[in-house]
Design an enzyme around this catalytic site. Sequence first.
Site, mmCIF file in Angstrom:
data_model
loop_
_atom_site.group_PDB
_atom_site.id
_atom_site.type_symbol
_atom_site.label_atom_id
_atom_site.label_comp_id
_atom_site.label_asym_id
_atom_site.label_seq_id
_atom_site.Cartn_x
_atom_site.Cartn_y
_atom_site.Cartn_z
ATOM 1 N N ASP A 192 51.515 -27.273 73.264
ATOM 2 C CA ASP A 192 52.911 -26.571 73.955
ATOM 3 C C ASP A 192 53.200 -25.291 73.323
ATOM 4 O O ASP A 192 53.346 -25.237 72.292
ATOM 5 C CB ASP A 192 54.076 -27.823 73.627
ATOM 6 C CG ASP A 192 55.344 -27.598 74.295
ATOM 7 O OD1 ASP A 192 55.475 -28.382 75.093
ATOM 8 O OD2 ASP A 192 56.241 -26.656 73.889
ATOM 9 N N ASN A 200 61.589 -17.493 79.821
ATOM 10 C CA ASN A 200 62.005 -17.552 81.156
ATOM 11 C C ASN A 200 63.299 -17.030 81.161
ATOM 12 O O ASN A 200 63.959 -16.461 82.361
ATOM 13 C CB ASN A 200 62.172 -19.019 81.687
ATOM 14 C CG ASN A 200 60.625 -19.326 82.066
ATOM 15 O OD1 ASN A 200 59.940 -18.657 82.489
ATOM 16 N ND2 ASN A 200 60.317 -20.567 82.099
ATOM 17 N N HIS A 205 61.348 -15.912 85.541
ATOM 18 C CA HIS A 205 60.296 -16.885 85.686
ATOM 19 C C HIS A 205 59.027 -16.170 86.230
ATOM 20 O O HIS A 205 57.750 -16.572 85.815
ATOM 21 C CB HIS A 205 60.734 -17.859 86.827
ATOM 22 C CG HIS A 205 61.799 -18.631 86.299
ATOM 23 N ND1 HIS A 205 61.324 -19.694 85.471
ATOM 24 C CD2 HIS A 205 63.008 -18.663 86.307
ATOM 25 C CE1 HIS A 205 62.771 -20.468 85.482
ATOM 26 N NE2 HIS A 205 63.527 -19.628 85.724
ATOM 27 N N ASP A 209 55.550 -17.225 84.216
ATOM 28 C CA ASP A 209 54.473 -17.689 85.160
ATOM 29 C C ASP A 209 53.292 -16.832 84.621
ATOM 30 O O ASP A 209 52.009 -17.296 84.629
ATOM 31 C CB ASP A 209 54.510 -17.479 86.545
ATOM 32 C CG ASP A 209 55.371 -18.557 87.278
ATOM 33 O OD1 ASP A 209 55.801 -19.407 86.484
ATOM 34 O OD2 ASP A 209 55.890 -18.489 88.374
ATOM 35 N N GLU A 235 55.273 -25.930 80.359
ATOM 36 C CA GLU A 235 54.103 -25.052 79.356
ATOM 37 C C GLU A 235 53.370 -25.942 78.478
ATOM 38 O O GLU A 235 53.069 -25.506 77.419
ATOM 39 C CB GLU A 235 55.248 -24.539 78.536
ATOM 40 C CG GLU A 235 56.283 -25.148 77.517
ATOM 41 C CD GLU A 235 57.360 -25.582 78.241
ATOM 42 O OE1 GLU A 235 58.449 -25.899 77.268
ATOM 43 O OE2 GLU A 235 57.551 -25.871 79.436
#
Length: 333
Positions: A192, A200, A205, A209, A235
Site C-alpha cells: 500500500d 491526489n 489525480h 495516476d 493504491e
Amino acid sequence: MDRKVLELIVNITEQKNSDALVQCLLETLSEILPANYVTLYRLDPKANIEVVASIEKAELPATVTDKKGLNEQKVVGLETSFTREGVFVEQLSDEYWCVNYSLQIGDNAMLVLSLGLTSLPSGYELLIQGFLSIYKNYHSVLLQSEKDSLTGLFNRRTFEERCRLITGALLDEMAGEDGAGSSRGLWMAIMDIDYFKRVNDQFGHLIGDEVLLMFAQCMRDFFTQGEELFRFGGEEFVVILDLDSQCAVNSRLESFRRHIESHAFPQIEHITVSIGVCYMEAHTYLPTILDRADRALYYAKENGRNQVRNYDVLLKRGEIVEASNDDNDVELF
C-alpha cells in the site's frame, strides 16, 4: 473447411482466461499435427526464455538419436526471434523437423511455438499460422479483461483465478509420485503506497495516476517473471513470491521497499510503501490467506509505515492474535 477444424476453433474461443487458452492451443495443435512435442516459450526484451506450457506425446523417431542435440535445437534461434515474427525450420533427419514460430504479443513479449514434426512442415504451415492468428487475436481480447487498464498488471478480477492455479500447482507437487512433497514456498504480499491520498489532494489525480503507473513499472523491473503481480485496487498492489524461506521473502520485500523509497518520482520526488506478507499454505482458503497478509499490512501502517511486516512473525511474537475461522467465512468476490 473441415468440420473438425471448426470444432477446434470454437473450443479455443470458449476459453475464459489466458492460461486455459494456451493449454487449449497446445492440445489442439498436438491433436491435429504429426508432432512429437508442442512447446510454447515466452521471451522478454532481455531474451530470457521461459517455458509457458508443453506437451510431449510420442517417443523420438529412430532416425533421431541425439536427444541432447534435439533439446538444444528446440531453442535454437529463440534469442534472435525477439525482434520479428517469423518461422525457423531445422531438418534433423529425413523424417524429422524442428520448427519455431515466433509471435509478437503486446509491446514487451514474444511467444515462440516450437514443434517437433514427423512430416514436411510446409504441408501444415497454413493451418499452424491460422491457429496462431486466432490465438493472438483472442489472447488480446482476454488480456483486456484480465489486466488493469492503467497499470497493465493483473486486476482484482483475475486475482482469484491466478491464485487457484498457483496453489493447485503446489498441491500437485506436494502429492508427487514419490511422496516427497514440494520444497517450494509461496508467499502473498499486499503493498500500500503511504499517504497516497495526499498525493491526489496536493498534486491532482493525473499525477496520482502517474505515480501508480510508475509504481507498477517499478514492480515489473524489480520482480521476476515467476512472481505474479496485481493491482488490487486504488493504491494497493499484490505480489505472489516463490521463495524457499521466510528470511528470503522478508529480504526480497525489504529490498523492494528500499527501492521504492529511493526512486525519484516526477513532481512528488519520493514515496514510501508499507507491505504485509504471509505464507500461502496450500490447504488454506484464499480469504484466510488474504486476511492474514492484510492484517500484517495494517500493523505496518499503524506502526510507522514504510516497513515490511510478516504475519507469521507478528503472530509468533504475540503482536497480533490469530483471527477465528468465523471471521474469515466470507466470500471475497
